[in-house]
Design an enzyme around this catalytic site. Structure first.
Site, PDB file in Angstrom:
ATOM      1  CE1 TYR A   1     -19.676  38.284  14.394  1.00  0.00           C
ATOM      2  CE2 TYR A   1     -18.955  40.568  14.322  1.00  0.00           C
ATOM      3  CZ  TYR A   1     -18.668  39.223  14.480  1.00  0.00           C
ATOM      4  OH  TYR A   1     -17.385  38.823  14.716  1.00  0.00           O
TER       5      TYR A   1
ATOM      6  CG  HIS B   1     -16.254  35.020  10.230  1.00  0.00           C
ATOM      7  ND1 HIS B   1     -17.420  35.736  10.333  1.00  0.00           N
ATOM      8  CD2 HIS B   1     -15.798  34.918  11.497  1.00  0.00           C
ATOM      9  CE1 HIS B   1     -17.647  36.050  11.595  1.00  0.00           C
ATOM     10  NE2 HIS B   1     -16.670  35.563  12.321  1.00  0.00           N
TER      11      HIS B   1
ATOM     12  CB  SER C   1     -13.466  36.878  22.571  1.00  0.00           C
ATOM     13  OG  SER C   1     -14.565  36.659  21.713  1.00  0.00           O
ATOM     14  N   PRO C   2     -11.211  39.782  23.401  1.00  0.00           N
ATOM     15  CG  PRO C   2     -10.739  42.066  23.187  1.00  0.00           C
ATOM     16  CD  PRO C   2     -11.584  40.958  22.598  1.00  0.00           C
ATOM     17  CG  LEU C   3     -12.327  42.841  27.215  1.00  0.00           C
ATOM     18  CD1 LEU C   3     -13.364  43.936  27.402  1.00  0.00           C
ATOM     19  CD2 LEU C   3     -11.002  43.214  27.885  1.00  0.00           C
ATOM     20  N   GLY C   4     -12.457  37.995  27.139  1.00  0.00           N
ATOM     21  CA  GLY C   4     -12.986  36.689  27.537  1.00  0.00           C
ATOM     22  C   GLY C   4     -14.346  36.379  26.959  1.00  0.00           C
TER      23      GLY C   4
ATOM     24  CB  ALA D   1     -16.315  40.952  28.998  1.00  0.00           C
TER      25      ALA D   1
HETATM   26  N1  LIG Z   1     -13.512  36.312  14.155  1.00  0.00           N
HETATM   27  C1  LIG Z   1     -14.287  35.658  14.983  1.00  0.00           C
HETATM   28  O1  LIG Z   1     -14.561  34.464  14.811  1.00  0.00           O
HETATM   29  C2  LIG Z   1     -14.869  36.398  16.152  1.00  0.00           C
HETATM   30  C3  LIG Z   1     -15.473  35.701  17.215  1.00  0.00           C
HETATM   31  C4  LIG Z   1     -15.951  36.443  18.312  1.00  0.00           C
HETATM   32  C5  LIG Z   1     -15.819  37.820  18.313  1.00  0.00           C
HETATM   33  N2  LIG Z   1     -15.254  38.477  17.242  1.00  0.00           N
HETATM   34  C6  LIG Z   1     -15.088  39.950  17.230  1.00  0.00           C
HETATM   35  O2  LIG Z   1     -14.390  40.362  18.374  1.00  0.00           O
HETATM   36  C7  LIG Z   1     -15.150  41.339  19.077  1.00  0.00           C
HETATM   37  C8  LIG Z   1     -14.883  41.270  20.557  1.00  0.00           C
HETATM   38  O3  LIG Z   1     -15.230  39.996  21.083  1.00  0.00           O
HETATM   39  P1  LIG Z   1     -16.533  39.772  21.978  1.00  0.00           P
HETATM   40  O4  LIG Z   1     -17.452  40.898  21.791  1.00  0.00           O
HETATM   41  O5  LIG Z   1     -16.971  38.386  21.685  1.00  0.00           O
HETATM   42  O6  LIG Z   1     -15.970  39.702  23.464  1.00  0.00           O
HETATM   43  P2  LIG Z   1     -15.120  40.701  24.406  1.00  0.00           P
HETATM   44  O7  LIG Z   1     -14.614  41.848  23.638  1.00  0.00           O
HETATM   45  O8  LIG Z   1     -14.149  39.854  25.133  1.00  0.00           O
HETATM   46  O9  LIG Z   1     -16.248  41.144  25.438  1.00  0.00           O
HETATM   47  C9  LIG Z   1     -17.279  42.003  25.036  1.00  0.00           C
HETATM   48  C10 LIG Z   1     -17.999  42.523  26.246  1.00  0.00           C
HETATM   49  O10 LIG Z   1     -17.083  43.178  27.082  1.00  0.00           O
HETATM   50  C11 LIG Z   1     -17.736  44.213  27.765  1.00  0.00           C
HETATM   51  N3  LIG Z   1     -16.712  45.283  27.906  1.00  0.00           N
HETATM   52  C12 LIG Z   1     -16.065  45.906  26.910  1.00  0.00           C
HETATM   53  N4  LIG Z   1     -15.169  46.793  27.393  1.00  0.00           N
HETATM   54  C13 LIG Z   1     -15.273  46.724  28.736  1.00  0.00           C
HETATM   55  C14 LIG Z   1     -14.618  47.387  29.796  1.00  0.00           C
HETATM   56  N5  LIG Z   1     -13.645  48.280  29.555  1.00  0.00           N
HETATM   57  N6  LIG Z   1     -14.974  47.079  31.062  1.00  0.00           N
HETATM   58  C15 LIG Z   1     -15.941  46.148  31.312  1.00  0.00           C
HETATM   59  N7  LIG Z   1     -16.601  45.480  30.345  1.00  0.00           N
HETATM   60  C16 LIG Z   1     -16.258  45.765  29.069  1.00  0.00           C
HETATM   61  C17 LIG Z   1     -18.876  44.670  26.892  1.00  0.00           C
HETATM   62  O11 LIG Z   1     -20.003  44.868  27.703  1.00  0.00           O
HETATM   63  P3  LIG Z   1     -21.282  45.735  27.261  1.00  0.00           P
HETATM   64  O12 LIG Z   1     -21.928  44.923  26.168  1.00  0.00           O
HETATM   65  O13 LIG Z   1     -22.080  45.834  28.492  1.00  0.00           O
HETATM   66  O14 LIG Z   1     -20.787  47.039  26.725  1.00  0.00           O
HETATM   67  C18 LIG Z   1     -19.025  43.564  25.878  1.00  0.00           C
HETATM   68  O15 LIG Z   1     -20.295  42.958  25.816  1.00  0.00           O
HETATM   69  C19 LIG Z   1     -16.592  41.004  18.685  1.00  0.00           C
HETATM   70  O16 LIG Z   1     -17.466  42.066  18.977  1.00  0.00           O
HETATM   71  C20 LIG Z   1     -16.412  40.709  17.235  1.00  0.00           C
HETATM   72  O17 LIG Z   1     -16.308  41.921  16.508  1.00  0.00           O
HETATM   73  C21 LIG Z   1     -14.758  37.782  16.189  1.00  0.00           C
END
Ligand SMILES: NC(=O)c1ccc[n+]([C@@H]2O[C@H](COP(=O)([O-])OP(=O)(O)OC[C@H]3O[C@@H](n4cnc5c(N)ncnc54)[C@H](OP(=O)(O)O)[C@@H]3O)[C@@H](O)[C@H]2O)c1
Length: 286
Positions: free
Chosen positions: A53, A128, A208-211, A216
């Site tokens: 990251y 990973h 990426s639980p919010l898409g 998101a």
């Molecule tokens: N293992 C893997 O290959 C892999 C791949 C992708 C991600 N990940 C991990 O999974 C985590 C989560 O996935 P992600 O960050 O890709 O996507 P996500 O959790 O689906 O979406 C993240 C975005 O959601 C917004 N958000 C969060 N909570 C919210 C709420 N309650 N209401 C409205 N918006 C909200 C945030 O906005 P703001 O930025 O404006 O706060 C953030 O940028 C990553 O941070 C990482 O640690 C792992």
């Protein structure tokens, strides 16, 4: 916050994903630190990061360093915090993501993560992403060796299918603590892996639980049923999505990303939101 278990470690039922604080579009460090502090204030004790990251080639582990510094500058007790990091993905600095699942790389990567996190052993270390050039058993075998040597306390895998989960569990002698796969209203094809983890008592961390970072904010616009249930409860559709996945299994621990305090404060309240059976079925069918 309600608690769940990863391996033998208790964590808040919703964690914080660190990726938005360190990749393209990241905010100033100060806002990220405030986001981590807001998470801690809200009872979050699981922080998900990765050495990959970062943006530029010369800042590997940007997010690990940020999380470690933010934990250190928070006023409270962080002894119950579990930092989960990952190795095996790389960012050469041109915007791309590459993989290296060789035992030599994983061993070197763990040393870097240990230094940046400032610990003697990593709380949860996750392989990973499978590397097509390296037999899966070799990559997971390296994780097992790190576990045996005490460099890592818990072992996990990410982006794994059902067969790889079974294989990893066998290689690790039953010590597979967590599986981190993509899972959200928009991406449901990890449901078989979620079910298997539920059956085997392995923590399942939906990523990426919010898409995903870019979409998101549109969750409620894209998925009207989630918006409908959210309106009925007077909460955000994002909180409903997290409550919906939490209800699927006591082994689910979502890790929504955030780069603003408000986002994680809202997400951290998802474990309090209890959906009815009818709502759960409606969201499953949406
Ligand atoms: N293992 C893997 O290959 C892999 C791949 C992708 C991600 N990940 C991990 O999974 C985590 C989560 O996935 P992600 O960050 O890709 O996507 P996500 O959790 O689906 O979406 C993240 C975005 O959601 C917004 N958000 C969060 N909570 C919210 C709420 N309650 N209401 C409205 N918006 C909200 C945030 O906005 P703001 O930025 O404006 O706060 C953030 O940028 C990553 O941070 C990482 O640690 C792992």
């Amino acid at each position: 916050m309600k608690q769940r278990i990863i391996g033998n470690v208790q964590v808040g039922a919703v964690g914080l994903g660190g990726m938005p604080m360190s990749i393209e579009g990241r905010p100033e460090i100060d806002r990220s630190v405030r986001t981590v502090h807001a998470a801690l204030d809200a009872g979050v004790t699981l922080f998900d990061t990765a050495d990959a990251y970062h943006v530029h080639a010369d800042e590997v582990g940007h997010n690990e360093t940020l999380i470690a510094q933010a934990l250190a500058s928070w006023g409270g007790d962080t002894s119950g915090v579990l930092v989960a990091t990952k190795g095996g993905h790389l960012r050469p600095g041109d915007g791309s993501w590459t993989v290296d699942g060789s035992p030599a790389h994983l061993r070197e990567a763990v040393e870097g993560s240990l230094k940046r996190l400032g610990v003697d052993a990593i709380g949860l270390y996750q392989f990973h992403r499978p590397d097509p050039r390296i037999p899966y058993a070799e990559s997971v075998g390296a994780v097992r060796d790190l576990l045996d040597e005490g460099k890592i306390r818990l072992a996990g895998i990410s982006n794994a299918n059902v067969e790889q989960i079974r294989q990893a569990r066998q290689i690790l002698g039953g010590r597979l603590a967590a599986v981190q796969n993509q899972f959200s209203p928009a991406f449901r094809s990890s449901e078989p892996e979620l079910r298997l983890c539920d059956e085997l008592g392995i923590a399942f961390l939906p990523y990426s639980p919010l898409g995903g970072i870019a979409r998101a904010g549109e969750l409620g616009d894209r998925f009207g049923e989630f918006a409908g249930v959210a309106a009925a409860h007077g909460v955000s559709p994002q909180r409903v999505a997290l409550a919906w996945m939490l209800a699927k299994s006591p082994h689910v621990v979502p890790i929504p990303g955030a780069s603003r305090p408000e986002s994680i404060i809202d997400s951290a309240r998802a474990p309090e939101l209890i959906l009815t059976g009818a709502e759960q079925a409606r969201l499953d069918a949406a």
